[in-house]
Enzyme design. Structure first.
Site, PDB file in Angstrom:
ATOM      1  N   SER A  30       0.784  -1.398  -0.172  1.00  0.00           N
ATOM      2  CA  SER A  30       0.092  -0.108   0.022  1.00  0.00           C
ATOM      3  C   SER A  30       0.821   1.308  -0.108  1.00  0.00           C
ATOM      4  CB  SER A  30      -1.234   0.022   1.242  1.00  0.00           C
ATOM      5  OG  SER A  30      -0.229   0.012   2.488  1.00  0.00           O
TER       6      SER A  30
ATOM      7  N   ASP B 293      -3.775   8.317   7.829  1.00  0.00           N
ATOM      8  CA  ASP B 293      -4.494   7.441   8.784  1.00  0.00           C
ATOM      9  C   ASP B 293      -3.574   6.699   9.705  1.00  0.00           C
ATOM     10  OD1 ASP B 293      -3.170   5.355   7.134  1.00  0.00           O
ATOM     11  OD2 ASP B 293      -5.101   5.071   5.639  1.00  0.00           O
TER      12      ASP B 293
ATOM     13  N   HIS C 108      -0.503   4.983   6.940  1.00  0.00           N
ATOM     14  CA  HIS C 108       0.084   5.802   5.601  1.00  0.00           C
ATOM     15  C   HIS C 108       0.256   7.228   5.725  1.00  0.00           C
ATOM     16  CE1 HIS C 108      -2.634   2.258   4.672  1.00  0.00           C
ATOM     17  NE2 HIS C 108      -1.668   1.782   4.016  1.00  0.00           N
TER      18      HIS C 108
END
Length: 359
Positions: free
Chosen positions: A50, A332, A335
């Site tokens: 991610s 968040d 990230h």
């Protein structure tokens, strides 16, 4: 130690799962940064998770396609695990090309758009299989190899001016704990992860990629879930110490590979120290926004059971977003924001120039 490791990674698993599946679209990177040095990359191929994914997960399965993800760029959810651009976009901008198209969207892109490379990264995945049922890195490289074999998009001579980004952000370790494996096996498993990373790096290079950048593991003890207990004031140094074994082994692998090739083919992007530098300086750089509380996330759930992007059965949002994402390093619980990534790559810029462009 056993309980500490389990606590750390159980929290990490929870965050990964809830953010990825309670949570992809190419970006037009700037075509600036023209370096007059021998190596001028024209393509970027991306593998990993991610931190690098720009849109490979289907919309129905990823919160990266839900509001408020993407509010800074492109102004709506676009498959990135951030409010805007991520690591892939900033590396592409640095080398002076557009951000590579996600593999999932390749059939919708014209040939001109494909000339900048391709992104095979999937959020939540690891070097090995994880709790996320998506292609691990071996499979991602298999997909890349198949594309090269068909010869419909890329040809071997083109790869001599290419760069690869290989992101390993820790999902293998969260999966290790999810399987309830004993902590006594953890050091050996770290070696397995790094050994497989070495195999992956060798494969990518053997396929013809000229330069390969692999980030060190970021300071996991600085993630918001673990700084919450200090009101987002201090990283957990015990947890960060666990990261050092991975990074030390990775350094040894990269040194060995470069010694074998007799070139600086393999490059470590020192995310660990870049993150810590940004935290220490609070992002203070000319023209950048200062992070008053760099360890505090911008987007959070209203309570423990909710995360950034959560809504209830009536569609009522169950999260809070800070007034200005540019003043936050973390988007968040896992990230960085676009501004966070911008600051990290600002720290990395000098070493990138020396190792990726000049070398």
């Amino acid at each position: 130690m056993d309980s500490l490791i389990k606590l750390f990674f159980c929290l990490f698993i929870f965050l990964c799962t809830s953010l990825l599946f309670g949570e992809i679209n190419g970006v037009e990177g700037s075509n600036q940064n023209h370096h007059l040095y021998p190596f001028r990359p024209t393509k970027l191929f991306v593998f990993g998770d991610s931190y690098a994914d720009t849109g490979n997960i289907k919309k129905a399965f990823s919160s990266s396609w839900k509001f408020p993800y993407g509010i800074t760029f492109p102004g709506k959810p676009a498959g990135r695990f951030s409010d805007g651009r991520v690591a892939t976009d900033f590396l592409a901008k640095f080398v002076g090309i557009k951000s590579p198209i996600p593999y999932f969207w390749k059939d919708y892109a014209g040939k001109k758009r494909l000339q900048y490379g391709m992104n095979f990264a999937y959020g939540g995945t690891g070097v090995f299989n994880t709790q996320t049922p998506l292609p691990n890195m071996t499979t991602q490289i298999d997909i890349f190899q198949n594309i090269l074999t068909t010869g419909d998009i890329y040809y071997p001579p083109e790869l001599t001016s290419s760069v690869a980004l290989v992101s390993v952000a820790g999902n293998d370790y969260s999966n290790f704990i999810a399987l309830n494996r004993p902590a006594s096996e953890f050091p050996a498993f770290i070696k397995q992860v790094v050994d497989q990373t070495e195999v992956n790096l060798r494969r990518i290079h053997a396929l013809g990629v000229k330069k390969i950048a692999v980030p060190s593991l970021q300071p996991l003890g600085c993630l918001p879930p673990f700084t919450f207990v200090t009101s987002f004031q201090r990283c957990n140094e015990t947890q960060n110490a666990l990261v050092n074994l991975h990074n030390n082994l990775l350094q040894q692998v990269v040194a060995k590979l470069n010694n074998e090739t007799k070139q600086s083919t393999f490059i470590i992007l020192d995310l660990y120290n870049a993150f810590l530098t940004v935290f220490k300086n609070k992002g203070s750089n000319p023209g950048s926004t200062r992070f008053e509380s760099p360890l505090k996330p911008c987007c959070v759930g209203v309570s423990r059971e909710y995360n950034c992007g959560s809504v209830d059965e009536k569609g009522v949002k169950k999260y809070i977003v800070c007034d200005n994402p540019k003043t936050a390093f973390f988007w968040d619980g896992l990230h960085p924001t676009e501004e966070g990534w911008r600051s990290v790559y600002s720290v990395l810029r000098e070493s990138l120039t020396a190792s990726l462009i000049k070398a």
